[in-house]
Scaffold this motif. Structure first.
Motif, short mmCIF file in Angstrom:
data_model
loop_
_atom_site.label_atom_id
_atom_site.label_comp_id
_atom_site.label_asym_id
_atom_site.label_seq_id
_atom_site.Cartn_x
_atom_site.Cartn_y
_atom_site.Cartn_z
N LEU A 1 0.83 -1.20 0.00
CA LEU A 1 0.00 0.00 0.00
C LEU A 1 0.86 1.25 0.00
CD1 LEU A 1 -2.66 1.58 0.33
CD2 LEU A 1 -2.49 1.14 2.80
N GLU A 2 1.88 1.27 0.85
CA GLU A 2 2.70 2.48 1.00
C GLU A 2 3.42 2.84 -0.29
OE1 GLU A 2 3.58 1.78 5.78
OE2 GLU A 2 5.16 1.41 4.30
N HIS A 3 3.97 1.86 -0.97
CA HIS A 3 4.71 2.15 -2.19
C HIS A 3 3.79 2.61 -3.32
CE1 HIS A 3 8.35 -0.51 -0.87
NE2 HIS A 3 8.13 0.51 -0.08
N SER A 4 2.61 2.00 -3.43
CA SER A 4 1.68 2.47 -4.46
C SER A 4 1.16 3.86 -4.12
CB SER A 4 0.52 1.48 -4.61
OG SER A 4 0.94 0.32 -5.31
N ALA A 5 1.02 4.18 -2.82
CA ALA A 5 0.59 5.52 -2.43
C ALA A 5 1.65 6.56 -2.80
CB ALA A 5 0.31 5.57 -0.93
N GLU A 6 2.92 6.18 -2.74
CA GLU A 6 3.99 7.09 -3.14
C GLU A 6 4.01 7.29 -4.65
OE1 GLU A 6 7.63 5.50 -1.71
OE2 GLU A 6 7.09 5.67 0.42
N GLU A 7 3.84 6.20 -5.39
CA GLU A 7 3.99 6.26 -6.85
C GLU A 7 2.72 6.68 -7.57
OE1 GLU A 7 5.49 2.52 -8.19
OE2 GLU A 7 7.30 2.62 -6.94
N ARG A 8 1.55 6.32 -7.00
CA ARG A 8 0.28 6.63 -7.68
C ARG A 8 -0.72 7.15 -6.65
NH1 ARG A 8 -2.59 2.76 -10.61
NH2 ARG A 8 -2.64 4.11 -12.43
N PRO A 9 -0.41 8.27 -6.00
CA PRO A 9 -1.24 8.72 -4.86
C PRO A 9 -2.71 8.93 -5.20
CG PRO A 9 0.23 10.47 -5.64
CD PRO A 9 0.68 9.20 -6.29
N ASP A 10 -2.99 9.42 -6.39
CA ASP A 10 -4.38 9.74 -6.73
C ASP A 10 -5.08 8.63 -7.49
OD1 ASP A 10 -4.13 12.30 -5.59
OD2 ASP A 10 -3.17 13.07 -7.41
N VAL B 1 -9.10 -16.01 2.58
CA VAL B 1 -7.72 -15.84 2.12
C VAL B 1 -7.64 -15.58 0.62
CG1 VAL B 1 -7.24 -18.30 1.76
CG2 VAL B 1 -5.39 -16.77 2.45
N TYR B 2 -8.54 -16.15 -0.16
CA TYR B 2 -8.59 -15.89 -1.60
C TYR B 2 -8.98 -14.43 -1.85
CZ TYR B 2 -10.10 -16.88 -6.52
OH TYR B 2 -10.28 -16.91 -7.89
N GLY B 3 -10.00 -13.96 -1.13
CA GLY B 3 -10.40 -12.57 -1.26
C GLY B 3 -9.30 -11.61 -0.88
N LYS B 4 -8.57 -11.96 0.18
CA LYS B 4 -7.48 -11.10 0.62
C LYS B 4 -6.33 -11.08 -0.38
CE LYS B 4 -7.04 -10.65 5.02
NZ LYS B 4 -8.16 -11.55 4.94
N SER B 5 -6.11 -12.17 -1.09
CA SER B 5 -5.04 -12.19 -2.08
C SER B 5 -5.34 -11.24 -3.23
CB SER B 5 -4.81 -13.61 -2.61
OG SER B 5 -5.86 -14.02 -3.48
N LEU B 6 -6.62 -11.04 -3.56
CA LEU B 6 -6.98 -10.08 -4.60
C LEU B 6 -6.62 -8.67 -4.15
CD1 LEU B 6 -10.53 -11.43 -5.56
CD2 LEU B 6 -8.33 -12.03 -6.56
N LEU B 7 -6.85 -8.37 -2.90
CA LEU B 7 -6.51 -7.06 -2.34
C LEU B 7 -5.00 -6.82 -2.42
CD1 LEU B 7 -7.71 -4.59 -0.77
CD2 LEU B 7 -7.12 -5.83 1.32
N ASN B 8 -4.22 -7.79 -1.96
CA ASN B 8 -2.77 -7.59 -1.89
C ASN B 8 -2.11 -7.57 -3.27
OD1 ASN B 8 -2.63 -7.40 0.94
ND2 ASN B 8 -2.66 -9.62 1.15
N THR B 9 -2.58 -8.41 -4.19
CA THR B 9 -1.96 -8.41 -5.51
C THR B 9 -2.22 -7.11 -6.25
OG1 THR B 9 -3.89 -9.63 -6.35
CG2 THR B 9 -1.90 -10.91 -5.85
N HIS B 10 -3.41 -6.54 -6.09
CA HIS B 10 -3.69 -5.28 -6.78
C HIS B 10 -2.99 -4.11 -6.10
CE1 HIS B 10 -6.51 -7.80 -8.90
NE2 HIS B 10 -6.66 -6.82 -9.78
N ALA B 11 -2.86 -4.17 -4.78
CA ALA B 11 -2.06 -3.15 -4.10
C ALA B 11 -0.61 -3.20 -4.58
CB ALA B 11 -2.12 -3.35 -2.59
N ALA B 12 -0.11 -4.38 -4.86
CA ALA B 12 1.28 -4.54 -5.27
C ALA B 12 1.59 -3.86 -6.59
CB ALA B 12 1.62 -6.03 -5.36
N VAL B 13 0.61 -3.79 -7.49
CA VAL B 13 0.87 -3.23 -8.83
C VAL B 13 0.19 -1.87 -9.02
CG1 VAL B 13 1.18 -5.51 -9.85
CG2 VAL B 13 -1.10 -4.45 -9.87
N GLY B 14 -0.47 -1.38 -7.99
CA GLY B 14 -1.17 -0.12 -8.13
C GLY B 14 -2.47 -0.24 -8.88
N GLY B 15 -3.07 -1.42 -8.87
CA GLY B 15 -4.34 -1.66 -9.55
C GLY B 15 -5.53 -1.25 -8.70
N THR B 16 -6.72 -1.64 -9.13
CA THR B 16 -7.95 -1.19 -8.49
C THR B 16 -8.82 -2.38 -8.10
OG1 THR B 16 -7.94 0.84 -9.80
CG2 THR B 16 -10.01 0.25 -8.74
N VAL B 17 -9.38 -2.32 -6.90
CA VAL B 17 -10.31 -3.33 -6.41
C VAL B 17 -11.71 -2.71 -6.39
CG1 VAL B 17 -10.94 -4.81 -4.47
CG2 VAL B 17 -8.52 -4.44 -5.02
#
Length: 532
Positions: A12-21, A221-237
Motif C-alpha cells: 500500500l505504502e509504495h503504491s501511495a507514493e507512486e500513484r497517490p491519486d 484468504v482468496y479474497g485477501k489475495s486479490l486485495l494484496n496483488t492489486h495493491a502490489a501493482v497499483g491496480g484497483t479493487v
C-alpha cells in the motif's frame, strides 16, 4: 512488485507514493485513492498504538467488504499487530471462540455488528480494547474493555509509524472455513503472504490498469489475495457486495470497466445458471480466476464457451498456503480440463504415500506442498500442526495424482472418500458426473453412516430452476436414471435429496459438515427419495 516491499503494508505504502491519486478501491461508485487509504491506515495505526497495542498483539477484524475493512487491515499491520480477520456471518459464540483462541487484545469492527459483538465480548478476559463506530451501542460492554470510537482516528497524524518489523513476524491468523470441521487458526507471516503475492503476480501478469470485481469476502484468504496483488501493482479493487443479485454485480463489472473477475465454483454456477452472464459482451474483461474448490469439468467447459478469447486461470490452494499452490495455464486449459495445473513459482507440490515416498505418475497419493508461503502452524494447536506439517511439507488432506506431463489432478478430499463396503469412492467423482446432467445447478455428495456397509452414498442437488416444492420434483427420478447409465452400481447414490439451496459459508464454499450433521439427525430414510 518493488524489491524493497518486504512487509504486506509496504504494498500500500509504495503504491501511495507512486500513484497517490490512482483509485485503489471503488465502492458504491465512489473511488478511494491510494494516498487516501494509506493516510487513513496511518491514523488508525496510531490510534491503536495510543491505546496500548504492541508488536505481536492479536487484533480481531470484523467488517464487511469496504473502506473500513481495508483501512483496518493495513493499519493493524502498520502498528505491528497480527490481524485476525473474522467471518462476518459468524454468530457471537463462534466469534468469541476465535477471539479467545488467539487471546486477542483488540477488536476492530465496522457497522452493523452491535448485536453479535455484544454476545461475543461477554466473556473475553483477554480483550482490552474495542474500536467500533459506536462502542456505546455494545450494551453491556464489560468493564475491563475500553470502548474507542472508530472516528477517533480522524484526530491522529497521517504520518507513517516507525515500527520495527521483519518479514518473519506474523501478519495474520486466518481461521479456516470450517467446511469440513472445526475452524483452526493458520498463522501466516509477512514472508508467507509476500512470497505468495509475488508468485501470483508472476503468472497473472497484473498491471496498474487492472481492475478486479471483488465479490469474495476480504476475510477469506482468496479474497485477501486479490486485495494484496492489486495493491502490489497499483491496480484497483472494485467492491461489489450485491452478488445475491448477479445481474447487478455484472452491471458493476461492466460500468467500472473491470478487467478481472475472481470466484469460487458456486460463483460461476450462479453466473452461468442464474444470470445473463453468457449474453453480455464484457468488453473490458481480460481474465478470470477460479479457486476455492474443484470446479466440475462440465462447468469449466461452459465457462470457456461463455468467455471466448478471455484467459481463464484455474487455481488450487489452501488457507495454510497463504492462498495459492498451483495454477493451470489458460493456454493448456482446453486439453487439461479438470487438472489443477502445476505448482506456482517458488512452490513444490508432490504426490506422496503415507510413508513420504513419492508415487509414480497415475498413482493416487496425498498432495504435499512446501515453500516459503506455507504457514508456521495452527495457533495454539500443536497436535493439529504436527498432523499436517512435517519434514515433507504441508499435507493438504487432498488426494491427487500427477500425469505423464507433470500436471496435477485432485481426486478428492481424504475426508470426502466414502467407504461403502469394500469400496473407497471419491465424492468428487460422483459430483462431477451429477453436474453433467443439464438441469443440475450444484451438487454435494457425502457418506452417511450405515450399520452393515460402513457408509452409503447420499447426493444433495439443486436444480437450475428450483421448484416450489423440492421433494416433488420429477427431475430427481430423471437424474437417478441418468446416473444409472453413467456410474457403476457401487458408485450410485443410495439417496438423492433435492434442495432449494445448499449450505454455504460466506465465501461460497459448500459446507459438507452441515450436511453430515443434518444426515445424522435424520432418524429414518424417506421412502420417496429414489436411489440411482
Amino acid at each position: 512488485m518493488r524489491p524493497t516491499a518486504w512487509l504486506v503494508h509496504h504494498l500500500l505504502e509504495h503504491s501511495a507514493e507512486e500513484r497517490p491519486d490512482a483509485p485503489f478501491l471503488i465502492h458504491e461508485g465512489r473511488p478511494h485513492g491510494y494516498a487516501e487509504i494509506d493516510a487513513a491506515a496511518n491514523r488508525l495505526a496510531r490510534l491503536l498504538r495510543r491505546h496500548g497495542l504492541v508488536r505481536g498483539d492479536r487484533v480481531g477484524l470484523l467488517a464487511h467488504n469496504g473502506v473500513t475493512y481495508v483501512v483496518a487491515w493495513y493499519a493493524i499491520l502498520k502498528a505491528g499487530g497480527i490481524a485476525v480477520p473474522l467471518n462476518t456471518a459468524a454468530d457471537g459464540a463462534t466469534l468469541r471462540g476465535m477471539l479467545a483462541d488467539c487471546t486477542a487484545r483488540f477488536l476492530v469492527t465496522g457497522r452493523g455488528f452491535e448485536r453479535v459483538v455484544t454476545d461475543a465480548v461477554a466473556a473475553l478476559p483477554d480483550l482490552d480494547v474495542l474500536v467500533a463506530p459506536a462502542p456505546e451501542r455494545i450494551d453491556p460492554l464489560p468493564a475491563h474493555i475500553e470502548g474507542v470510537p472508530l472516528d477517533a482516528a480522524d484526530h491522529e497524524s497521517s504520518e507513517p509509524l516507525d515500527v520495527a518489523l521483519i518479514d518473519l513476524d506474523l501478519a495474520a491468523i486466518i481461521y479456516t472455513s470450517g467446511s469440513t470441521g472445526r475452524p483452526r487458526g493458520a498463522t501466516l507471516s509477512h514472508l508467507n503472504i509476500m512470497t505468495n503475492t509475488r508468485s501470483i503476480l508472476g503468472y497473472l501478469g497484473l498491471g496498474p490498469d487492472d481492475r478486479v470485481l471483488q465479490v469474495l469476502p476480504f476475510y477469506y484468504v482468496y479474497g485477501k489475495s486479490l486485495l494484496n496483488t492489486h495493491a502490489a501493482v497499483g491496480g484497483t479493487v472494485v467492491i461489489e457486495n450485491r452478488f445475491m443479485f448477479p445481474n447487478t454485480a455484472l452491471d458493476t463489472l461492466e460500468n467500472e470497466r473491470c478487467t478481472g473477475l475472481s470466484g469460487v465454483p458456486s460463483t460461476f454456477a450462479i453466473l452461468l445458471n442464474r444470470s445473463n452472464f453468457a449474453e453480455r459482451r464484457l468488453e473490458h474483461l481480460r481474465y478470470v480466476t477460479q479457486a476455492g474448490g474443484g470446479m466440475s469439468p462440465e462447468l469449466t467447459r461452459r465457462l470457456i464457451a461463455a468467455l471466448p478469447g478471455r484467459r481463464i486461470f484455474v487455481m488450487y490452494g489452501a488457507t495454510e498456503a497463504s492462498a495459492r499452490l498451483t495454477w493451470l495455464d489458460p493456454d493448456v486449459l482446453p486439453r487439461k480440463i479438470g487438472s489443477i495445473g502445476r505448482p506456482i513459482p517458488n512452490v513444490r507440490v508432490r504426490v506422496l504415500r503415507e510413508d513420504g515416498s513419492e508415487v509414480p505418475p497415475g498413482e493416487t497419493g496425498e498432495l504435499v506442498a512446501s515453500g516459503s508461503n506455507i504457514m508456521r502452524g495452527y495457533w495454539n494447536d500443536a497436535e493439529e500442526t504436527a498432523r499436517v506439517l512435517d519434514e515433507h511439507g504441508y499435507w493438504t488432506g487432498d488426494l491427487g495424482r500427477v500425469d505423464e506431463d507433470g500436471y496435477l489432478w485432485v481426486v478428492g478430499r481424504k475426508k470426502d472418500m466414502i467407504k461403502a463396503g469394500a469400496h473407497r469412492i471419491s465424492a468428487k467423482e460422483i459430483e462431477d458426473v451429477i453436474l453433467e446432467y443439464p438441469e443440475v445447478h450444484e451438487a454435494a455428495v457425502i457418506g452417511v453412516p450405515h450399520e452393515l456397509l460402513g457408509e452409503t452414498i447420499r447426493a444433495y442437488v439443486v436444480f437450475r430452476d428450483p421448484p416450489a416444492a423440492a421433494a416433488d420434483d420429477p427431475r430427481r427420478e430423471e437424474l437417478a436414471e441418468f446416473l444409472k447409465r453413467r456410474l457403476p452400481a457401487f458408485k450410485r447414490p443410495e439417496r438423492i435429496e433435492v434442495r432449494l439451496d445448499l449450505p454455504k459459508n460466506e465465501s461460497g464454499k459448500i459446507m459438507k459438515q452441515v450436511l453430515r450433521e443434518q444426515a445424522r439427525t435424520t432418524a429414518t430414510e424417506s421412502p420417496d427419495a429414489p436411489s440411482a
